[in-house]
Design a protein around this motif. Structure first.
Motif, PDB file in Angstrom:
ATOM      1  N   HIS A  96       5.920  -1.488  14.832  1.00 26.14           N
ATOM      2  CA  HIS A  96       6.128  -0.087  15.197  1.00 26.14           C
ATOM      3  C   HIS A  96       5.579   0.869  14.137  1.00 26.14           C
ATOM      4  N   ALA A  97       5.268   0.354  12.942  1.00 25.54           N
ATOM      5  CA  ALA A  97       4.653   1.182  11.895  1.00 25.54           C
ATOM      6  C   ALA A  97       3.134   1.221  12.036  1.00 25.54           C
ATOM      7  N   ALA A  98       2.635   0.865  13.199  1.00 23.00           N
ATOM      8  CA  ALA A  98       1.190   0.850  13.448  1.00 23.00           C
ATOM      9  C   ALA A  98       0.494   2.160  13.091  1.00 23.00           C
ATOM     10  N   PRO A  99       1.077   3.343  13.366  1.00 18.41           N
ATOM     11  CA  PRO A  99       0.322   4.567  13.077  1.00 18.41           C
ATOM     12  C   PRO A  99      -0.097   4.709  11.619  1.00 18.41           C
ATOM     13  N   ILE A 100       0.746   4.304  10.679  1.00 22.00           N
ATOM     14  CA  ILE A 100       0.334   4.421   9.275  1.00 22.00           C
ATOM     15  C   ILE A 100      -0.708   3.351   8.939  1.00 22.00           C
ATOM     16  N   LEU A 101      -0.609   2.189   9.551  1.00 21.77           N
ATOM     17  CA  LEU A 101      -1.636   1.170   9.333  1.00 21.77           C
ATOM     18  C   LEU A 101      -2.981   1.664   9.863  1.00 21.77           C
ATOM     19  N   TYR A 102      -2.990   2.318  11.019  1.00 23.72           N
ATOM     20  CA  TYR A 102      -4.240   2.858  11.563  1.00 23.72           C
ATOM     21  C   TYR A 102      -4.846   3.903  10.610  1.00 23.72           C
ATOM     22  N   CYS A 103      -3.995   4.751  10.035  1.00 28.70           N
ATOM     23  CA  CYS A 103      -4.495   5.748   9.087  1.00 28.70           C
ATOM     24  C   CYS A 103      -5.174   5.072   7.898  1.00 28.70           C
ATOM     25  N   VAL A 104      -4.539   4.014   7.387  1.00 32.28           N
ATOM     26  CA  VAL A 104      -5.093   3.287   6.236  1.00 32.28           C
ATOM     27  C   VAL A 104      -6.398   2.594   6.616  1.00 32.28           C
ATOM     28  N   LEU A 105      -6.420   1.921   7.752  1.00 32.03           N
ATOM     29  CA  LEU A 105      -7.621   1.197   8.176  1.00 32.03           C
ATOM     30  C   LEU A 105      -8.790   2.158   8.429  1.00 32.03           C
ATOM     31  N   GLN A 125      -3.149   1.453  20.076  1.00 31.00           N
ATOM     32  CA  GLN A 125      -1.934   1.571  20.867  1.00 31.00           C
ATOM     33  C   GLN A 125      -0.695   1.633  19.966  1.00 31.00           C
ATOM     34  N   GLY A 126       0.475   1.727  20.585  1.00 30.33           N
ATOM     35  CA  GLY A 126       1.712   1.911  19.836  1.00 30.33           C
ATOM     36  C   GLY A 126       2.057   0.776  18.910  1.00 30.33           C
ATOM     37  N   HIS A 127       1.542  -0.411  19.212  1.00 29.02           N
ATOM     38  CA  HIS A 127       1.697  -1.570  18.330  1.00 29.02           C
ATOM     39  C   HIS A 127       0.327  -2.218  18.153  1.00 29.02           C
ATOM     40  N   PRO A 128       0.091  -2.852  17.015  1.00 25.41           N
ATOM     41  CA  PRO A 128      -1.247  -3.383  16.715  1.00 25.41           C
ATOM     42  C   PRO A 128      -1.675  -4.488  17.673  1.00 25.41           C
ATOM     43  N   CYS A 129      -2.968  -4.479  18.037  1.00 28.30           N
ATOM     44  CA  CYS A 129      -3.530  -5.503  18.925  1.00 28.30           C
ATOM     45  C   CYS A 129      -4.710  -6.192  18.253  1.00 28.30           C
ATOM     46  N   ARG A 130      -4.578  -7.455  18.031  1.00 25.89           N
ATOM     47  CA  ARG A 130      -5.615  -8.258  17.370  1.00 25.89           C
ATOM     48  C   ARG A 130      -6.931  -8.265  18.149  1.00 25.89           C
ATOM     49  N   HIS A 131      -6.848  -8.202  19.461  1.00 22.02           N
ATOM     50  CA  HIS A 131      -8.025  -8.358  20.304  1.00 22.02           C
ATOM     51  C   HIS A 131      -8.818  -7.071  20.490  1.00 22.02           C
ATOM     52  N   LYS A 132      -8.262  -5.948  20.039  1.00 24.39           N
ATOM     53  CA  LYS A 132      -8.930  -4.668  20.275  1.00 24.39           C
ATOM     54  C   LYS A 132      -9.337  -3.942  19.002  1.00 24.39           C
ATOM     55  N   THR A 133      -8.539  -4.046  17.969  1.00 24.55           N
ATOM     56  CA  THR A 133      -8.689  -3.149  16.832  1.00 24.55           C
ATOM     57  C   THR A 133      -9.236  -3.849  15.593  1.00 24.55           C
ATOM     58  N   PRO A 134     -10.360  -3.407  15.052  1.00 27.26           N
ATOM     59  CA  PRO A 134     -10.903  -3.993  13.824  1.00 27.26           C
ATOM     60  C   PRO A 134      -9.904  -3.874  12.679  1.00 27.26           C
TER      61      PRO A 134
END
Length: 285
Positions: free
Chosen positions: A72-81, A103-112
């Motif tokens: 659920h902390a995906a948004p901060i991970l997206y900011c970092v990535l 998306q709202g939670h990280p997806c291995r198959h979509k997001t670098p």
């Protein structure tokens, strides 16, 4: 962005990530601010001072890996990535939109840059266990990091994975516990008291290191110690504050997944030291 070395630079980067996170979640009217804010320093230290990753070649053999088990902390991970260069920062504006890779939670198959899809709590450590075993079999020196929430360790699967990691002496596996003491609908003490976590993890056969999860220098030193431990996996118990940096969010379970309204956004930005004139552009252009 190149590797950052000084603690002052890393602290400034954390301030940037907090601002970006609040702008993003406010603009979309969704997301999880509390648990994202509590792990800003953890992710910043990992991606900018510790882990060997290559945004231009995310699948490079022998890379270090991070699993955000508290998905659920995906948004901060997206900011970092995005800041690191795994995908364009402009793509953050698509967060949680139909067809988006973010998306709202990280997806291995979509997001670098995402190493493991997560969302259902309790699964990340088991995935990290498998990755660490695989790297051992390949005689790789890659390290696996799993960032977990403290409410998450109420899951039995976490302790099954902990036992297996100790059995296989996975010293290339480091769990990092975002120990903010608050979960979805209350404090840990109210819902399921964790007891003495140092003793619990030591009894499970793990090396335990404690640190302040908002002090970059302590995080770096704790993970350095983890890297030196042999024949045991390590857990870094990082004491944090849910909603860190925003006074009205700090320590409050209501901000686990609450949307940020306009008034709260203005107050949050003021507390982060961002002048009104700096709000223009970005996610509000």
């Amino acid at each position: 962005m190149e590797r950052v070395r000084s603690v002052a630079d890393l602290d400034q980067l954390c301030r940037h990530f907090r601002r970006e996170l609040i702008e993003l979640l406010h603009s979309k009217g969704t997301g999880h601010p509390g648990g994202s804010l509590s792990c800003v320093e953890l992710l910043t230290a990992l991606y900018y001072e510790i882990m060997r990753v290559d945004p231009k070649n995310p699948e490079r053999e022998g890379r270090d890996r991070l699993i955000l088990s508290k998905g659920h902390a995906a948004p901060i991970l997206y900011c970092v990535l995005a800041e690191k260069g795994f995908f364009p920062a402009a793509e953050l504006t698509t967060f949680r939109q139909t067809g988006s890779r973010l998306q709202g939670h990280p997806c291995r198959h979509k997001t670098p840059g995402i190493e493991c899809s997560s969302g259902p709590l309790g699964l990340g450590l088991g995935a990290g266990l498998g990755m660490a075993l695989a790297e051992k079999l390949k005689k790789s020196d890659a390290r696996i990091y799993v960032v977990m929430g403290d409410g998450e360790i109420q899951e039995g699967a976490v302790w099954e994975s902990a036992a297996a990691a100790a059995k296989y002496r996975l010293d290339n596996l480091t769990a990092i516990l975002d120990f903010n003491g608050v979960q979805l609908d209350g404090t840990l003490e109210e819902i399921m008291p964790p007891g003495d976590l140092t003793k619990r993890w030591e009894a499970a056969g793990w090396n335990v290191v404690n640190c302040d999860g908002h002090q970059i220098s302590q995080i770096i030193e704790a993970i350095r110690i983890a890297g030196e431990c042999k024949e045991k996996p390590t857990i870094v118990i990082a004491k944090t504050i849910k909603g860190k940096g925003i006074s009205f969010m700090e320590g409050r379970h209501q901000w686990h997944g609450k949307a940020i309204n306009d008034e709260e956004f203005e107050r949050a930005m003021q507390e982060l030291g961002i002048e009104r004139g700096e709000w223009n552009g970005g996610f509000h252009s």
